[in-house]
Design a protein around this motif. Structure first.
Motif, PDB file in Angstrom:
ATOM      1  N   PHE A 129      -0.615   5.463 -17.903  1.00  0.00           N
ATOM      2  CA  PHE A 129      -0.986   4.837 -16.405  1.00  0.00           C
ATOM      3  C   PHE A 129      -1.721   3.339 -16.751  1.00  0.00           C
ATOM      4  O   PHE A 129      -1.261   2.386 -15.636  1.00  0.00           O
ATOM      5  N   ASN A 130      -2.376   3.152 -17.533  1.00  0.00           N
ATOM      6  CA  ASN A 130      -2.961   1.917 -17.861  1.00  0.00           C
ATOM      7  C   ASN A 130      -1.867   0.813 -18.180  1.00  0.00           C
ATOM      8  O   ASN A 130      -1.876  -0.336 -17.640  1.00  0.00           O
ATOM      9  N   ARG A 131      -1.143   1.110 -18.905  1.00  0.00           N
ATOM     10  CA  ARG A 131      -0.064   0.209 -19.304  1.00  0.00           C
ATOM     11  C   ARG A 131       0.990  -0.007 -18.428  1.00  0.00           C
ATOM     12  O   ARG A 131       1.534  -1.128 -17.905  1.00  0.00           O
ATOM     13  N   SER A 132       1.404   1.084 -17.698  1.00  0.00           N
ATOM     14  CA  SER A 132       2.187   0.763 -16.601  1.00  0.00           C
ATOM     15  C   SER A 132       1.527  -0.156 -15.538  1.00  0.00           C
ATOM     16  O   SER A 132       2.356  -1.003 -14.610  1.00  0.00           O
ATOM     17  N   TRP A 133       0.274  -0.225 -15.089  1.00  0.00           N
ATOM     18  CA  TRP A 133      -0.488  -0.835 -14.362  1.00  0.00           C
ATOM     19  C   TRP A 133      -0.297  -2.064 -14.740  1.00  0.00           C
ATOM     20  O   TRP A 133      -0.126  -3.147 -14.051  1.00  0.00           O
ATOM     21  N   GLU A 134      -0.461  -2.441 -15.883  1.00  0.00           N
ATOM     22  CA  GLU A 134      -0.211  -3.705 -16.672  1.00  0.00           C
ATOM     23  C   GLU A 134       1.183  -4.503 -16.688  1.00  0.00           C
ATOM     24  O   GLU A 134       1.268  -5.733 -16.153  1.00  0.00           O
ATOM     25  N   VAL A 135       2.127  -3.572 -16.709  1.00  0.00           N
ATOM     26  CA  VAL A 135       3.311  -4.227 -16.442  1.00  0.00           C
ATOM     27  C   VAL A 135       3.724  -4.425 -14.981  1.00  0.00           C
ATOM     28  O   VAL A 135       4.354  -5.267 -14.848  1.00  0.00           O
ATOM     29  N   ILE A 136       3.076  -3.752 -14.149  1.00  0.00           N
ATOM     30  CA  ILE A 136       3.388  -3.913 -12.773  1.00  0.00           C
ATOM     31  C   ILE A 136       2.487  -5.178 -12.614  1.00  0.00           C
ATOM     32  O   ILE A 136       3.079  -6.077 -11.791  1.00  0.00           O
ATOM     33  N   GLU A 137       1.372  -5.533 -12.886  1.00  0.00           N
ATOM     34  CA  GLU A 137       0.620  -6.794 -12.445  1.00  0.00           C
ATOM     35  C   GLU A 137       1.535  -8.118 -13.234  1.00  0.00           C
ATOM     36  O   GLU A 137       1.428  -9.006 -12.493  1.00  0.00           O
ATOM     37  N   GLU A 138       2.181  -7.817 -14.504  1.00  0.00           N
ATOM     38  CA  GLU A 138       2.898  -9.074 -14.811  1.00  0.00           C
ATOM     39  C   GLU A 138       3.887  -9.273 -13.993  1.00  0.00           C
ATOM     40  O   GLU A 138       4.443 -10.383 -13.873  1.00  0.00           O
TER      41      GLU A 138
END
Length: 615
Positions: free
Chosen positions: A68-77
């Motif tokens: 979930f944390n990495r997915s959220w980082e990708v979404i923010e990028e």
């Protein structure tokens, strides 16, 4: 996956505030509490406390949280990239002014005066630059035209098409009449046919050089062009002395409108009399320098006696190094780098040459009897692939003279790229180590030496006509300025740099465009200055777009694009020409919008002057 503690006493407990960290006396009012302290207070219910998860559930919980944390980082990028894309200032995009459909795919283009010459199947066509109408064509070849050059001779134009067999022909275009002068390298035996790789015509059209390649060797043929005789022979054909052989003059038929039927119709050929144009005079053949080998001289005096009047000094051909010394040095080199030398080696390609016609200058020492009128080329400068030397050959010679160079300019590294300004006053030599040497040929001194940024190596050099910035606008000076030059350097990493030099101050370098990291579709494929617009340059990008840049600011002024989506060939190598006296350029369309067939190309002629108000 966890269970609450099952004690009845714990169930009777009330929620309490538990503070993290050291205890402190709170402020009298909640409004005065620090917001940072809110995170230190946690409302905990003892009944909601959880036991730690057993394995393997604890590991699964960590993996899910990490996902979930990495997915959220990708979404923010991605959100940040979209926001940056929306905030980018997009240039105004102009469609082509004229789009002409040709009867076959154009292989090459050249421009001179108000005419555009397009190499096609079986010959070439001539178009009017102003209205894009086809004036006529010469279609007498059995193969296609692969490349074409056109040189302005004043009121006439010298045209040099090269067909797919490598044969180059010279044509003389005067008052809408076309004359075939000579096929330079055409032979009867096809097995002995040579290929013309490159050609160059001097300023004013007094000399021409052709780089020819055979099966195992390459050389340069230099001719003197009798342009004054050509003009007399076409204006007064009755005064031509030698009229024994009939030479066909190609009278181009006029086309009133551009239609597919007219484009498919060949321009007819008529005979206008027995006119024979004078042939170019063959004056010199230049071969690549021989590899340095052991000396044949018996004493150092013989070495100096070989060099007459210091001509050829610095070429490395005349030395006193014995063959045994070369063999010993080669053995040491092979022993030191044996692990790198082992394995299969590809055969080295034939050497090629870059050459320029240079005007008279005090920096080039020539014999007194070899000096000619000012404004007429007197020297041919040439450098070969992998060579450190820039050789200078006098053009005032005959075939009986020796083919040795009159001068040599040694460089610290092999010369990779070179270019001469359109006025003939400046020369830039770019070595393989990224170092540029700038010469002022008219004054006879170097403007300086400058190195490209680390990791950048020169791919091409483009001279800009020197301009000034007055009240925010680029303008050409009323009088030509001396010892001042500007040039663009396109590097192998697709970055673009502006190099400026002025007198003895030393050159400076400035980055105009970095290599794109995020937007790879904006990689620069080609660069072309626009002489009619001061300080403007066209950038041809990877995605097929064409942008106009103001190098003084630097910023993109506007962009040009085809009227419809075209199928691009990757990598895209644009075919274009830029007018030297009018703010326009001609661009071949990448292909058909619906079916990418070679029989349905697009010839695009956008007018750059629409971008002038944007500057």
């Amino acid at each position: 996956m966890s269970s609450p503690k099952g004690s009845q006493i714990q169930k009777m407990r009330l929620p309490v505030y538990t503070r993290k960290g050291p205890l402190e006396v709170p402020s009298p009012s909640e409004k005065d509490w620090s917001k940072d302290d809110e995170e230190d207070y946690v409302l905990k219910d003892p009944d909601q406390e959880l036991d730690s998860l057993p394995q393997p559930y604890r590991m699964i919980n960590k993996l899910v949280n990490l996902l979930f944390n990495r997915s959220w980082e990708v979404i923010e990028e991605k959100e940040a990239a979209r926001e940056a894309e929306r905030s980018r200032i997009q240039p105004i995009v102009y469609p082509p002014l004229v789009e002409s459909k040709l009867n076959s795919m154009p292989k090459c283009m050249a421009i001179s005066q108000d005419y555009v010459f397009i190499g096609e199947a079986n010959g070439f066509s001539i178009y009017n630059l102003y209205n894009a109408k086809r004036i006529g064509a010469w279609e007498k070849l059995k193969v296609d035209v692969a490349s074409i050059w056109a040189t302005d001779l004043g009121s006439e134009v010298l045209i040099a098409p090269v067909d797919e067999m490598g044969v180059i022909r010279l044509f003389y275009y005067y008052k809408e009449s076309l004359f075939l002068i000579k096929a330079i390298n055409e032979v009867d035996d096809a097995s002995k046919q040579t290929t013309c790789v490159k050609m160059e015509v001097s300023l004013g059209g007094d000399f021409a050089a052709f780089l020819l390649q055979g099966s195992r060797d390459v050389w340069l043929d230099v001719y003197k062009l009798p342009k004054e005789s050509w003009l007399k022979e076409v204006e007064y054909p009755q005064l031509t002395a030698n009229a024994k052989k009939k030479v066909r003059q190609l009278q181009l038929n006029t086309i009133d409108s551009v239609t597919p039927d007219n484009l498919a119709m060949d321009a007819y050929t008529c005979f206008k009399g027995d006119i024979k144009l004078s042939l170019p005079v063959y004056i010199m053949k230049i071969k690549p320098p021989k590899p340095v080998s052991g000396t044949t001289f018996k004493s150092p005096l013989e070495v100096f006696a070989k060099i007459e009047d210091s001509y050829g000094l610095g070429s490395g051909q005349n030395h006193f190094i014995k063959e045994s010394q070369w063999e010993h040095q080669e053995a040491i080199f092979n022993a030191s780098y044996k692990k790198y030398l082992d394995g299969e080696w590809e055969e080295e390609p034939l050497s090629t040459a870059t050459f320029h016609f240079l005007l008279p200058s005090c920096i080039i020492s020539m014999p007194t009897e070899a000096k000619g009128p000012s404004g007429v080329a007197c020297v041919l400068g040439i450098h070969w692939t992998g060579s450190h030397n820039f050789f200078l050959y006098s053009l005032h010679r005959t075939l009986k003279d020796k083919g040795d160079p009159e001068g040599v300019w040694p460089c610290a590294a092999p010369i990779a790229v070179s270019n001469r300004s359109s006025c003939g006053s400046y020369l830039v030599l770019a070595c393989e180590d990224g170092v540029l040497t700038l010469w002022d040929l008219s004054k006879g001194f170097p403007l300086g030496v400058i190195a490209l940024p680390e990791g950048c190596f020169c791919q091409s050099i483009h001279f800009l006509k020197y301009f000034l910035v007055h009240k925010g606008q680029n303008v050409y000076p009323e009088l030509p300025l001396k010892s001042k030059m500007k040039c663009l350097v396109l590097c192998t990493d697709t970055s673009l740099h502006l190099v400026e030099a002025e007198g003895t101050r030393g050159p400076t370098i400035r980055v105009l465009a970095e290599r794109p990291v995020k937007y790879l579709n904006e990689i620069i494929r080609a660069v072309a200055p626009v002489p009619a617009l001061p300080g403007m340059v066209l950038l041809f990008s990877q995605d097929g777009s064409v942008r106009l840049m103001d190098v003084a600011k630097p910023q993109i002024v506007c962009a040009f694009a085809p009227p419809r989506s075209y199928h691009l060939v990757v990598p895209w190598n644009p075919v274009f020409v830029v007018s030297s006296h009018r703010p326009c350029f001609l661009l071949q369309g990448p292909g058909s919008p619906s079916q990418p067939s070679p029989d349905d190309p697009a010839f695009i002629n956008p007018e750059c002057h629409h971008a002038v108000p944007c500057t």
